[in-house]
Design a protein around this motif. Structure first.
Motif, PDB file in Angstrom:
ATOM      1  N   LEU A  72       0.833  -1.205   0.000  1.00  0.00           N
ATOM      2  CA  LEU A  72       0.000   0.000   0.000  1.00  0.00           C
ATOM      3  C   LEU A  72       0.869   1.258   0.000  1.00  0.00           C
ATOM      4  O   LEU A  72       0.594   2.218  -0.721  1.00  0.00           O
ATOM      5  CB  LEU A  72      -0.925  -0.013   1.221  1.00  0.00           C
ATOM      6  N   LYS A  75       2.162   2.015  -3.322  1.00  0.00           N
ATOM      7  CA  LYS A  75       1.115   2.553  -4.203  1.00  0.00           C
ATOM      8  C   LYS A  75       0.881   4.032  -3.926  1.00  0.00           C
ATOM      9  O   LYS A  75       0.598   4.805  -4.828  1.00  0.00           O
ATOM     10  CB  LYS A  75      -0.195   1.789  -3.998  1.00  0.00           C
ATOM     11  N   GLU A  76       0.962   4.396  -2.670  1.00  0.00           N
ATOM     12  CA  GLU A  76       0.724   5.798  -2.296  1.00  0.00           C
ATOM     13  C   GLU A  76       1.824   6.703  -2.851  1.00  0.00           C
ATOM     14  O   GLU A  76       1.548   7.706  -3.489  1.00  0.00           O
ATOM     15  CB  GLU A  76       0.676   5.939  -0.772  1.00  0.00           C
ATOM     16  N   SER A  84       8.767   7.954 -13.002  1.00  0.00           N
ATOM     17  CA  SER A  84       7.661   7.529 -13.867  1.00  0.00           C
ATOM     18  C   SER A  84       6.385   8.334 -13.586  1.00  0.00           C
ATOM     19  O   SER A  84       5.391   8.171 -14.274  1.00  0.00           O
ATOM     20  CB  SER A  84       7.375   6.036 -13.651  1.00  0.00           C
ATOM     21  N   TYR A  85       6.442   9.190 -12.580  1.00  0.00           N
ATOM     22  CA  TYR A  85       5.260   9.997 -12.269  1.00  0.00           C
ATOM     23  C   TYR A  85       5.133  11.178 -13.228  1.00  0.00           C
ATOM     24  O   TYR A  85       6.137  11.802 -13.594  1.00  0.00           O
ATOM     25  CB  TYR A  85       5.346  10.560 -10.838  1.00  0.00           C
ATOM     26  N   TYR A  86       3.898  11.508 -13.582  1.00  0.00           N
ATOM     27  CA  TYR A  86       3.652  12.722 -14.350  1.00  0.00           C
ATOM     28  C   TYR A  86       3.980  13.920 -13.440  1.00  0.00           C
ATOM     29  O   TYR A  86       3.874  13.807 -12.214  1.00  0.00           O
ATOM     30  CB  TYR A  86       2.182  12.824 -14.759  1.00  0.00           C
ATOM     31  N   THR A  89       1.365  14.459 -10.972  1.00  0.00           N
ATOM     32  CA  THR A  89       1.355  13.438  -9.912  1.00  0.00           C
ATOM     33  C   THR A  89       2.421  13.756  -8.868  1.00  0.00           C
ATOM     34  O   THR A  89       2.176  13.661  -7.670  1.00  0.00           O
ATOM     35  CB  THR A  89       1.617  12.038 -10.515  1.00  0.00           C
ATOM     36  N   ARG A  92       1.192  16.462  -6.610  1.00  0.00           N
ATOM     37  CA  ARG A  92       0.223  15.968  -5.615  1.00  0.00           C
ATOM     38  C   ARG A  92       0.928  15.212  -4.492  1.00  0.00           C
ATOM     39  O   ARG A  92       0.621  15.383  -3.321  1.00  0.00           O
ATOM     40  CB  ARG A  92      -0.756  14.992  -6.277  1.00  0.00           C
ATOM     41  N   LYS A  93       1.875  14.348  -4.899  1.00  0.00           N
ATOM     42  CA  LYS A  93       2.581  13.543  -3.894  1.00  0.00           C
ATOM     43  C   LYS A  93       3.324  14.471  -2.921  1.00  0.00           C
ATOM     44  O   LYS A  93       3.309  14.241  -1.713  1.00  0.00           O
ATOM     45  CB  LYS A  93       3.593  12.596  -4.546  1.00  0.00           C
ATOM     46  N   GLU A  95       2.610  17.530  -2.179  1.00  0.00           N
ATOM     47  CA  GLU A  95       1.641  18.219  -1.312  1.00  0.00           C
ATOM     48  C   GLU A  95       1.197  17.316  -0.159  1.00  0.00           C
ATOM     49  O   GLU A  95       1.113  17.739   0.981  1.00  0.00           O
ATOM     50  CB  GLU A  95       0.422  18.652  -2.134  1.00  0.00           C
ATOM     51  N   TRP A  96       0.926  16.056  -0.491  1.00  0.00           N
ATOM     52  CA  TRP A  96       0.492  15.115   0.547  1.00  0.00           C
ATOM     53  C   TRP A  96       1.616  14.832   1.532  1.00  0.00           C
ATOM     54  O   TRP A  96       1.368  14.694   2.735  1.00  0.00           O
ATOM     55  CB  TRP A  96       0.003  13.802  -0.075  1.00  0.00           C
ATOM     56  N   ARG A  99       1.723  17.658   3.918  1.00  0.00           N
ATOM     57  CA  ARG A  99       0.614  17.595   4.884  1.00  0.00           C
ATOM     58  C   ARG A  99       0.872  16.509   5.939  1.00  0.00           C
ATOM     59  O   ARG A  99       0.633  16.717   7.122  1.00  0.00           O
ATOM     60  CB  ARG A  99      -0.697  17.327   4.145  1.00  0.00           C
ATOM     61  N   ARG A 102       3.327  17.858   8.429  1.00  0.00           N
ATOM     62  CA  ARG A 102       2.746  18.868   9.317  1.00  0.00           C
ATOM     63  C   ARG A 102       1.813  18.237  10.349  1.00  0.00           C
ATOM     64  O   ARG A 102       1.773  18.644  11.495  1.00  0.00           O
ATOM     65  CB  ARG A 102       1.997  19.928   8.500  1.00  0.00           C
TER      66      ARG A 102
END
Lengths: 145, 128
Positions: A72, A75-76, A84-86, A89, A92-93, A95-96, A99, A102
């Motif tokens: 998992l 996958k995250e 290989s990430y756009y 993507t 987003r990763k 940003e997460w 978070r 924090r």
């Protein structure tokens, strides 16, 4: 009698095969050395293909839980597949990740308990957040190697 | 003695009357609020994932009021419904349905995507 049954169940559980894999990298993350070192120490066990499978990862039922968590986790976010990430993507990763830092959700408390060396100091967090901010400021987010 | 008895009976009947009155008011209030509650349930929106796509890709909702969104994974793959702006990430097995309860949204666009498949076109919840 019940004890024998538990022992038998535990023994049978060891026979269930689990895959502890470390597939080859397909574009690892390229970041400043200190950032890479921190990520490798605190995150790579679950979020890369460079998992350090500990001795208890060979003992069921712990092994099942660990393999599920790593599957998992990869996958995250998988730093071994960062390339290989756009760009969207990656953004987003990042940003997460920011978070999660924090809100102190990563590394998870139970993982920190088992691996005290993975704890992040305030200085580590500050460096990571600074890196994330600068990476988000670039148009294609952080590039891969 | 008789007077005391009468007064106590009257006090009891007053308290009973008060209870009936309160119960009546409660029933009336419930009846009055019921349409609003039913309305809130009626406003559940649905997003379905199938064939590597979310449908609708853009979901328009009313800004400024809480909402519920049902997300259905009709595909045969595990997905992760995720939105950074909405602070939601939920892994969904094939066939699974989840209900997201969202607070009142400010007007704007809130993108969502399948975090497990980056080639899936992202969608947006637009609050107006």
């Amino acid at each position: 009698m019940a004890g024998m049954a538990v022992l038998a169940a535990l023994f049978a559980a060891q026979l269930v095969p689990v895959e502890r894999t470390n597939p080859p990298s397909s574009g690892a993350l390229s970041a400043p050395p200190r950032i890479e070192a921190t990520l490798k120490r605190a995150c790579y066990d679950c979020h890369s293909n460079e998992t350090r499978w500990s001795w208890y990862s060979r003992i069921a039922p712990v092994s099942w839980l660990l393999v599920r968590d790593v599957t998992l986790g990869r996958k995250e976010v998988n730093f071994s597949e960062w390339g290989s990430y756009y760009p969207a993507t990656r953004r987003r990763k990042l940003e997460w990740i920011g978070r999660a830092l924090r809100e102190e959700k990563m590394p998870p408390w139970h993982y920190r308990l088992m691996h005290p060396g993975t704890r992040l100091t305030e200085a580590d967090k500050a460096e990571l957040e600074e890196w994330i901010e600068s990476a988000l400021a670039t148009p294609s987010a952080q590039r891969s190697k | 003695m008789e007077l005391k008895l009468i007064l106590s009976i009257r006090a009891d009947s007053m308290s009973m009357f008060s209870k009936f009155l309160l119960a009546g008011l409660f029933v009336i209030a419930q009846a009055a609020l019921a349409p609003a509650a039913a309305g809130a349930e009626d406003s559940v929106s649905e997003i379905r994932f199938d064939n590597h796509h979310f449908a609708p890709q853009t979901l328009t909702v009313a800004a400024g009021q809480p909402l519920m969104i049902k997300v259905v994974n009709s595909s045969k793959e595990t997905i992760e419904f995720e939105s950074f702006r909405l602070n939601r990430e939920v892994a969904m097995t094939p066939g699974e349905t989840i209900t997201l309860r969202l607070p009142a949204l400010s007007p704007g666009s809130y993108d969502f995507y399948d975090d497990f498949h980056q080639d899936v076109p992202e969608g947006a919840i637009v609050a107006k």
